[in-house]
Design an enzyme around this catalytic site. Structure first.
Site, PDB file in Angstrom:
ATOM      1  N   SER A  92      44.252  33.049  37.193  1.00  0.00           N
ATOM      2  CA  SER A  92      44.337  31.658  37.648  1.00  0.00           C
ATOM      3  C   SER A  92      45.507  30.949  36.962  1.00  0.00           C
ATOM      4  O   SER A  92      46.655  31.374  37.092  1.00  0.00           O
ATOM      5  CB  SER A  92      43.008  30.952  37.401  1.00  0.00           C
ATOM      6  OG  SER A  92      42.992  29.666  37.967  1.00  0.00           O
ATOM      7  N   HIS A 196      40.388  27.006  43.537  1.00  0.00           N
ATOM      8  CA  HIS A 196      40.696  28.144  44.411  1.00  0.00           C
ATOM      9  C   HIS A 196      39.883  28.110  45.710  1.00  0.00           C
ATOM     10  O   HIS A 196      39.455  29.150  46.213  1.00  0.00           O
ATOM     11  CB  HIS A 196      40.515  29.469  43.654  1.00  0.00           C
ATOM     12  CG  HIS A 196      41.386  29.562  42.443  1.00  0.00           C
ATOM     13  ND1 HIS A 196      42.763  29.675  42.538  1.00  0.00           N
ATOM     14  CD2 HIS A 196      41.089  29.502  41.122  1.00  0.00           C
ATOM     15  CE1 HIS A 196      43.266  29.692  41.310  1.00  0.00           C
ATOM     16  NE2 HIS A 196      42.276  29.583  40.452  1.00  0.00           N
TER      17      HIS A 196
END
Length: 316
Positions: A92, A196
């Protein structure tokens, strides 16, 4: 082959930067970055409490700064990384640290981008009450359809029996009450939004705009993308993937499959390490792992790195 990885949001803990400030030059570097992005990294990394550093706009710059500071103790120059690291990746927000460590962007650009990323994602998260929860155990073929039935997104498919779901607080609550068959536990995470997922769409355009101010180069070391575990050798494509990944699922499972295909033998996780080495221990049996938690771990890391000198491969 040595793989270098950088952790994502949730890895931070109160005071985790404190021991790193004892190293020469670290505090000066952090203060320079703090001035550049208008965020006191030293304060938040040493004195702030758990609630303060949970703030997305704070947590993300802290994590990229700590990954860069710790990794630069081992690999001071681009030549060091190119000679000793076979591949790099970040989970991430850790992708921004990996992009800097592989030379696609400079450290200062990574800090500027992560500051804007964190702010934009915090703003997007404030629109609707959303969250995330980790599912431990269970078959991916059963878990993912179950999440989709509840309107949730499998935001992080981490491998080693771990999937992180994201969605509204109501959807997360429904998941806790009705977990997929075979799943041992559902653990709500201390994060401020459904990262996300489509909830982060407004942050994509904000980050894309910020990248226009950044100089980009092709990575000098193999870079493994969260999108699909692919090796990315074109700098512009790498940055485009960083932007899009804000609203797309993290496929860390596919990143680890790529590590395996490349022949990984050792994996080092930059500070605050622990999460990704834990996943690697379960998904990559036989691979030596080391997490940089404090400067006390540096000597052991240097010993591991010495065994891989000149065995790295350039980006392809």
């Amino acid at each position: 082959m040595l793989v270098l990885v950088a952790p994502g949001q949730g890895a931070q803990t109160p005071g985790f930067l404190t021991p790193w400030l004892d190293l020469p030059g670290v505090e000066d570097r952090l203060r320079a970055w703090s001035d550049a992005i208008d965020l006191d990294l030293v304060h938040y990394g040493t004195k702030a409490d758990e609630e303060e550093i949970r703030d997305t706009a704070v947590a993300q710059p802290l994590l990229v700064a700590s990954a860069l500071v710790s990794a630069r103790q081992l690999f001071a120059t681009a030549d060091d990384v190119a000679a000793q690291v076979g591949a790099a990746a970040g989970h991430s927000v850790g992708e921004l640290a990996a992009a800097a460590l592989t030379g696609a962007i400079c450290d200062e650009a990574a800090m500027m981008l992560v500051r804007r990323r964190g702010q934009a994602m915090a703003e997007a998260a404030a629109v609707t009450e959303t969250g995330m929860a980790a599912l431990l155990g269970g078959d991916e073929a059963v878990v993912i359809p179950h999440l989709e039935q509840l309107g949730l997104t499998p935001a992080n498919v981490n491998g080693a029996g771990q999937i992180v779901a994201a969605g509204t607080t109501e959807q997360i609550a429904a998941l806790v009450e009705n977990k997929p068959e075979g799943t041992r536990r559902v653990v709500p995470l201390k994060v401020a939004g459904a990262f996300h997922t489509h909830h982060m769409a407004p942050a994509v355009s904000a980050l894309e705009s910020a990248t226009t101010q950044v100089s980009v180069a092709d990575p000098h070391t193999r870079y493994v993308s969260n999108k699909d575990g692919r090796l990315v050798s074109d700098g512009r494509e790498l940055v485009q993937r960083l932007v899009g990944q804000v609203a797309n699922p993290v496929r860390w499972d596919q990143c680890m499959e790529t590590f395996k295909e490349l022949g990984v033998t050792t994996l080092i996780e930059a500070a605050p390490g622990g999460t990704l080495t834990g996943l690697a221990k379960r998904a990559l049996p036989g691979v030596r792992t080391l997490a940089l938690k404090t400067p006390d771990d540096l000597d052991a890391a240097r010993t591991l790195i010495a065994g891989h000198a000149d065995n790295a491969a350039p980006a392809e």
